[in-house]
Design an enzyme around this catalytic site. Structure first.
Site, mmCIF file in Angstrom:
data_model
loop_
_atom_site.group_PDB
_atom_site.id
_atom_site.type_symbol
_atom_site.label_atom_id
_atom_site.label_comp_id
_atom_site.label_asym_id
_atom_site.label_seq_id
_atom_site.Cartn_x
_atom_site.Cartn_y
_atom_site.Cartn_z
ATOM 1 N N CYS A 256 0.865 -1.345 -0.030
ATOM 2 C CA CYS A 256 -0.150 0.107 0.017
ATOM 3 C C CYS A 256 0.521 1.329 0.017
ATOM 4 O O CYS A 256 1.237 1.808 1.405
ATOM 5 C CB CYS A 256 -0.905 -0.068 1.134
ATOM 6 N N CYS B 276 -0.827 3.933 2.039
ATOM 7 C CA CYS B 276 -0.730 4.111 3.412
ATOM 8 C C CYS B 276 0.702 4.567 3.962
ATOM 9 O O CYS B 276 0.811 5.033 4.840
ATOM 10 C CB CYS B 276 -0.932 2.834 3.890
ATOM 11 N N ASP B 277 1.929 3.796 3.237
ATOM 12 C CA ASP B 277 3.150 4.073 3.873
ATOM 13 C C ASP B 277 4.225 5.016 3.062
ATOM 14 O O ASP B 277 5.089 5.120 3.461
ATOM 15 C CB ASP B 277 3.612 2.477 3.565
#
Length: 455
Positions: A142, A145-146
């Site tokens: 992701c 997300c990261d």
């Protein structure tokens, strides 16, 4: 929530992406009072794959685009506004051997006349040597997300995949990395023309055609990738600190294997042009039955079809028990509000939840209570899921613990000092000592038990 002794539900929707929320919305407006089991960790996160995307630019009604998590927040709020009831947990088992059907969730049995399966699909992994070693230490599924975490800033990064998701993540990562390498197995992109053009025109992205990831290298963190050619032989090494997967998905059909007909790829088999599965009263919606289109708009459309089909089936079998509304027009929808960043002027020593570095410094040094520090980023879908659960824990503890939210966009140096490698990350402090750390979405009960152990 229903139980073994309670009345049978008209309809239970399992899954909460565009398909699940749309199905629930239509069923709620038909006065069927649907129950929706959102899912939590099994097969992804509530809200589906749009929770791990940035701007959704092809969903009608948003001419300038909308963040994926924000779109899902809106769909959820709309479904709830019209009377959808939510269970924010994973469906543990689904028994379709007899009617009414039985769903185990949160230790209770829910009975249902009809079921809509909208469980979606989960991101695939490469499953090659070294993957587990560097997972969350440079490898992620992701980028949204990261990508904003300190380890990836101003570093060379890579994305593997050739579809829309891979192209979107490559473009997104150029905001943080010094350069992005897109690793494509074939000699062309599967992405839409608009997304492909965006990648090919970006000087910060290099496309490596006819390449596959063959191996990894590094000490405690990913430092390099070995690339193999289409013949499987090593041909190139990339010095990168991050690798992000965008290589497709597998349908989430664990609940119904051996009970419903699946195709060779594991997708639910439905009757042509309808949402009907091989079991009467059980309907499919979204990516769990779609191996071809897999778009938010097609998932939402199939959710509508499934709800209308379920309503018709319930009526034809004299099973529908509709509710009567006290008010014809429901109250306005409630949307999640961003966390307020505390300043010296409005900082509260007693607030259960506040944001920013100032609040963190004050509470870290002055609070005598357990302190939850949650690291998030604005486009992080899992953060949208986990934050309400953390706030719920603090509310249940009635002020015995406090929480601070740190936005990686605003305070990257704090995240770097804390060793944060992705979002959401939650650290539990007590007496200035780090007692526990969680990476990713966790069960609410685990966090609560860790805090209670300190009290």
């Amino acid at each position: 929530m229903g139980s073994a002794a309670a009345a049978v539900e008209n309809l239970v929707v399992i899954g909460s992406g565009p398909a699940g929320y749309t199905a629930a919305l239509y069923a709620a407006r038909a006065n069927l009072s649907p129950l929706l089991i959102t899912g939590y960790q099994d097969g992804g996160i509530p809200g589906g794959q749009l929770m791990t995307t940035t701007h959704v630019e092809n969903f009608p009604g948003f001419p300038d685009g909308i963040l994926g998590p924000e779109l899902m927040d809106r769909m959820k709020s709309q479904a709830v506004r019209w009377g959808t009831r939510l269970i924010e947990a994973d469906a543990e088992t689904l028994d379709l051997s007899q009617r009414p059907y039985r769903i185990q969730v949160e230790g209770q049995t829910v009975l249902a006349h009809s079921v809509i399966l909208a469980t979606g699909a989960s991101a695939n992994r490469l499953h090659i040597d070294g993957e587990d070693t560097y997972w969350s230490r440079g490898i992620s599924a992701c980028a949204i997300c990261d990508g904003a975490t300190p380890q990836f800033r101003k570093a060379e990064l890579a994305v593997v995949g050739g579809g829309d998701s891979a192209c979107e993540e490559a473009v997104y990562l150029t905001k943080y990395g010094s350069h992005v390498h897109l690793i494509v197995r074939k000699d062309s992109l599967r992405a839409s023309r608009a997304m492909a053009d965006r990648v090919l025109a970006n000087p910060q992205i290099t496309v490596h055609w006819n390449r596959q990831v063959g191996g990894f290298g590094g000490d405690q963190w990913l430092e390099q990738l070995q690339l193999n050619g289409s013949d499987g032989k090593a041909c190139e090494t990339l010095a990168v600190k991050g690798l992000f997967y965008a290589i497709g998905h597998t349908p989430n059909t664990r609940l119904v294997k051996g009970q419903l007909e699946l195709d060779a790829k594991g997708y639910l088999v439905i009757e042509g042009g309808s949402p009907n599965t091989s079991k009467e009263g059980v309907f499919a919606a979204g990516d769990v039955a779609d191996d071809q289109w897999r778009q938010a708009i097609t998932a939402a459309a199939s959710g509508c079809q499934a709800a209308l089909a379920a309503e018709r089936w319930l009526s034809n079998n004299d099973l529908a028990v509709t509710i009567s509304r006290e008010e014809v027009e429901p109250k306005a929808a409630e949307l999640p509000q961003p966390t307020t960043t505390a300043t010296e002027a409005d900082f509260s020593a007693d607030a259960l939840w506040q944001g920013g570095s100032y609040a963190l410094r004050r509470l870290y040094h002055e609070s005598t209570k357990p302190l939850l520090v949650t690291y998030t980023s604005p486009s992080c879908g899992p953060c949208h899921v986990f934050k309400p659960q953390l706030k719920r824990v603090l509310n249940e503890l009635e002020g015995a613990a406090q929480g601070v939210e740190i936005n990686l966009e605003d305070d990257p140096e704090i995240a770097a000092q804390a060793g944060v490698t992705g979002t959401p990350t939650v650290q539990l402090f007590y007496g200035k000592e780090l007692k526990k750390q969680w990476r990713g979405v966790q069960q609410r009960s685990e966090v609560k038990q860790a805090i209670e152990a300190l009290l």
